[in-house]
Scaffold this motif. Structure first.
Motif, PDB file in Angstrom:
ATOM      1  N   ALA A  58      -1.774   9.195   5.611  1.00  0.00           N
ATOM      2  CA  ALA A  58      -1.987   8.159   4.586  1.00  0.00           C
ATOM      3  C   ALA A  58      -2.054   8.776   3.184  1.00  0.00           C
ATOM      4  O   ALA A  58      -2.750   8.271   2.308  1.00  0.00           O
ATOM      5  N   HIS A  69       0.820  -1.214   0.000  1.00  0.00           N
ATOM      6  CA  HIS A  69       0.000   0.000   0.000  1.00  0.00           C
ATOM      7  C   HIS A  69       0.849   1.257   0.000  1.00  0.00           C
ATOM      8  O   HIS A  69       0.526   2.240  -0.672  1.00  0.00           O
ATOM      9  N   ASP A 128      -4.430   0.216  10.694  1.00  0.00           N
ATOM     10  CA  ASP A 128      -5.346  -0.423   9.742  1.00  0.00           C
ATOM     11  C   ASP A 128      -5.743  -1.811  10.282  1.00  0.00           C
ATOM     12  O   ASP A 128      -6.935  -2.181  10.319  1.00  0.00           O
ATOM     13  N   ARG A 153      -7.754   8.246   2.403  1.00  0.00           N
ATOM     14  CA  ARG A 153      -8.705   7.724   3.393  1.00  0.00           C
ATOM     15  C   ARG A 153     -10.076   8.287   3.048  1.00  0.00           C
ATOM     16  O   ARG A 153     -10.194   9.473   2.757  1.00  0.00           O
ATOM     17  N   ASN A 190      -7.471   0.892  -0.002  1.00  0.00           N
ATOM     18  CA  ASN A 190      -6.873   1.812   0.973  1.00  0.00           C
ATOM     19  C   ASN A 190      -6.877   1.297   2.411  1.00  0.00           C
ATOM     20  O   ASN A 190      -6.110   1.802   3.230  1.00  0.00           O
ATOM     21  N   PHE A 191      -7.729   0.311   2.711  1.00  0.00           N
ATOM     22  CA  PHE A 191      -7.670  -0.343   4.035  1.00  0.00           C
ATOM     23  C   PHE A 191      -7.721  -1.862   3.822  1.00  0.00           C
ATOM     24  O   PHE A 191      -8.747  -2.493   4.072  1.00  0.00           O
ATOM     25  N   MET A 233      -8.429  -3.618   7.470  1.00  0.00           N
ATOM     26  CA  MET A 233      -9.596  -3.193   8.254  1.00  0.00           C
ATOM     27  C   MET A 233     -10.925  -3.528   7.566  1.00  0.00           C
ATOM     28  O   MET A 233     -11.814  -4.139   8.179  1.00  0.00           O
ATOM     29  N   LYS A 237       1.580   2.959   2.926  1.00  0.00           N
ATOM     30  CA  LYS A 237       1.387   3.775   4.134  1.00  0.00           C
ATOM     31  C   LYS A 237       2.463   3.457   5.173  1.00  0.00           C
ATOM     32  O   LYS A 237       3.135   2.409   5.090  1.00  0.00           O
ATOM     33  N   ASP A 251       0.714   3.548  10.692  1.00  0.00           N
ATOM     34  CA  ASP A 251      -0.600   3.667  10.066  1.00  0.00           C
ATOM     35  C   ASP A 251      -1.102   2.291   9.616  1.00  0.00           C
ATOM     36  O   ASP A 251      -2.298   1.985   9.711  1.00  0.00           O
ATOM     37  N   ALA A 252      -0.178   1.457   9.140  1.00  0.00           N
ATOM     38  CA  ALA A 252      -0.555   0.106   8.718  1.00  0.00           C
ATOM     39  C   ALA A 252      -1.006  -0.715   9.938  1.00  0.00           C
ATOM     40  O   ALA A 252      -1.983  -1.471   9.872  1.00  0.00           O
TER      41      ALA A 252
END
Ligand code: NAD
Length: 499
Positions: A276, A91, A101, A280, A150-151, A154, A93, A97-98
């Protein structure tokens, strides 16, 4: 070159369609893996396996199903660093931040440990003479989810954890841009005790999505991604008689009142706008200061903060605020929109166009951009940019500011920064947007509340996670029962009514 797989019936299975998508390392611009794109036949095979496995899973005591979730949480914590690294690698990020997620997905799994409580149903004793009435929530059968890049941890967990806790089988069609973490999650679910075939990952593109939409066995489809695809999936899925929920794009406004703490507001905007790389759905992409003086003060605070943002690869550790965007095409789209903003008369007060990182010249990095004097008719205001670009629209009054957010076609999230409770309360009551922050820039609800936007940001009537997820992934059946002693009274020929 690594060739990724599908995860079908508990095995990593190579793609047989002969079609692949490139998976990039966004920091270097190199293709690091090939993702197989499933054919209709491959999807159908997975659905057959899911349909065969699901009845036994639905018949499993809900507490035992919940224990799989409990174990899965432990495994996610055990493998957190590994998952975060794999996620960042595809990704782009940052590692913290990962990990966030994964964590925000994990929290929904934790919530799903309470599934037995959510699935208990209702019971009325003596609803009539000798009659009991009860409602039960039953699993749908085979369910499916289509998720965005993007996620990649999650959002799959937001879907498959409640679906599976309710007794369904779930087929995940993740984004073909970063499919490795979804595959790892499926492995971990099996390690946690999930029977084979209950969670399968079928990689693919439109062909795989259409194979889901037109498959009669699949009962429900969840989608998160851009609005045009959300509209397509919602329309097609509903016309095929499926239960569908789709979550789309966003343009989130943050209103800054003259009485707001301007340092706090500027800090919040920098995190929410550029974190990110702006990729997001709850990022703030529009700042709306109320009054010229507020706008001037805000811009003065924002400029040095935006200029100081550190952009780099996740491997640079904690010294990076945001990483590259996901593909070269995404980068080009962002830069085209920045150019359109300049051409249409917005003032580019922080210009990130020349950003380049030594040693990573081919990476998909985009410097931070800040626009002032953006107006409603500009493309940078109307369209979702999904990049590190914050637009400032100056409003003269609170009414003008709230009107802007209300009139925008998207309605995912919004925020107001103020010290005045009355203004905040009025804003929260009147705004036609699904998730609202009061002095909170990214108001993503926690697992036990529900997540969902309004207007063109969501299609369908139930939100993600929270109690809505248990409604979405089950059907209600209501039983009216009278035992034999009542039957000897003979048949009744008119509709029963309460006296
Ligand atoms: P996308 O719409 O391009 O892709 C999402 C999924 O749809 C992927 O699995 C992809 O393979 C599939 N897909 C793509 N084109 C398709 C087609 N023509 N037919 C059928 N399926 C297709 O979205 P993305 O770029 O992966 O993600 C970014 C978008 O997702 C942004 O618009 C963002 O706002 C949105 N998003 C929304 C939320 C939310 O909760 N509202 C959350 C995260 C992301």
């Amino acid at each position: 070159m690594q060739e990724l797989t599908h995860y079908i019936n508990g095995e990593h299975v190579k793609g047989t369609s002969g079609r692949f998508a490139d998976v990039y390392n966004p920091a270097t611009g190199e293709v690091q893996a090939k993702c197989p794109l499933a054919s209709t036949a491959e999807m159908e095979k997975a659905v057959e396996i899911a349909a065969a496995a699901q009845p036994a899973w639905a018949a499993t005591n809900p507490q035992r199903r919940a224990r799989v979730m409990m174990k899965f949480v432990a495994l996610l914590n055990r493998d957190m660093d590994k998952l975060a690294e794999a996620l960042s690698r595809e990704h782009g990020k940052t590692l913290p931040d990962a990990a966030g997620d994964v964590q925000r997905g994990l929290e929904v799994v934790e919530y799903c440990i309470g599934a037995p409580q959510m699935l208990k149903g209702e019971f009325t004793d003596s609803a009539g003479p000798g009659i009991d009435m009860y409602s039960m929530r039953q699993a749908l059968g085979v369910t499916a989810g289509i998720t965005p890049f993007n996620f990649p941890a999650m959002i799959p967990m937001w879907m498959f954890a409640p679906a599976i806790a309710c007794g369904n089988a779930f087929i995940l069609k993740p984004s073909e841009r970063d499919p490795s973490v979804p595959l790892m999650l499926a492995e971990l679910m099996e390690e946690a005790g999930l029977p084979k075939g209950i969670l399968q990952v079928v990689n693919g593109d439109k062909e795989a999505v259409d194979a889901i939409l037109y498959n009669d066995t699949i009962q429900s489809v969840g989608f998160v991604g851009s609005t045009p695809i959300a509209e397509y999936i919602y329309g097609t899925g509903c016309s095929q008689g499926k239960r569908v929920q789709c979550f789309g794009g966003a343009k989130n406004h943050m209103i800054i009142m003259p009485d707001a703490d301007m340092d706090q507001a500027a800090d919040a905007l920098v995190g929410a706008g550029y974190g990110a790389a702006g990729e997001r759905c709850m990022a703030i992409s529009v700042a709306v200061p109320v009054g010229e003086e507020t706008a001037d003060r805000l811009i003065e605070k924002l400029v040095p903060r935006v200029e100081a943002l550190k952009v780099g690869p996740y491997t640079a550790g904690n010294d990076v605020d945001y990483g590259p965007v996901v593909t070269g095409a995404a980068k080009q789209n962002i830069l085209n929109l920045v150019q359109s903003g300049i051409d249409q008369g917005a003032k580019l007060v922080v210009d990130g166009r020349d950003f380049s990182l030594q040693g990573y010249e081919e990476g998909f990095f985009v410097g931070a951009h800040l626009f002032d004097n953006v107006t409603k008719d500009m493309d940078i205001y109307k369209k979702e940019i999904f990049g590190p670009v914050l637009s400032t629209v100056r409003a003269q009054t609170y009414e003008e500011a709230i009107g802007l957010a209300m009139d925008h076609e998207y309605g995912n999230g919004t925020a107001i920064f103020t010290r005045d409770g009355d203004t905040a309360r009025d804003f929260a009551n009147r705004i036609n947007i699904g998730m609202v922050g009061v002095n909170v820039p990214i108001p993503v609800p926690l697992a036990y509340h529900t997540f969902g936007g309004w207007k063109k940001s969501a299609f369908g009537d139930l939100n993600q996670h929270g109690p809505d997820a248990f409604k979405f992934y089950t059907r209600t059946k209501t039983i009216t029962a009278r035992w034999p002693s009542g039957i000897k009274e003979g048949g009744e020929f008119s509709i029963p009514v309460m006296e």
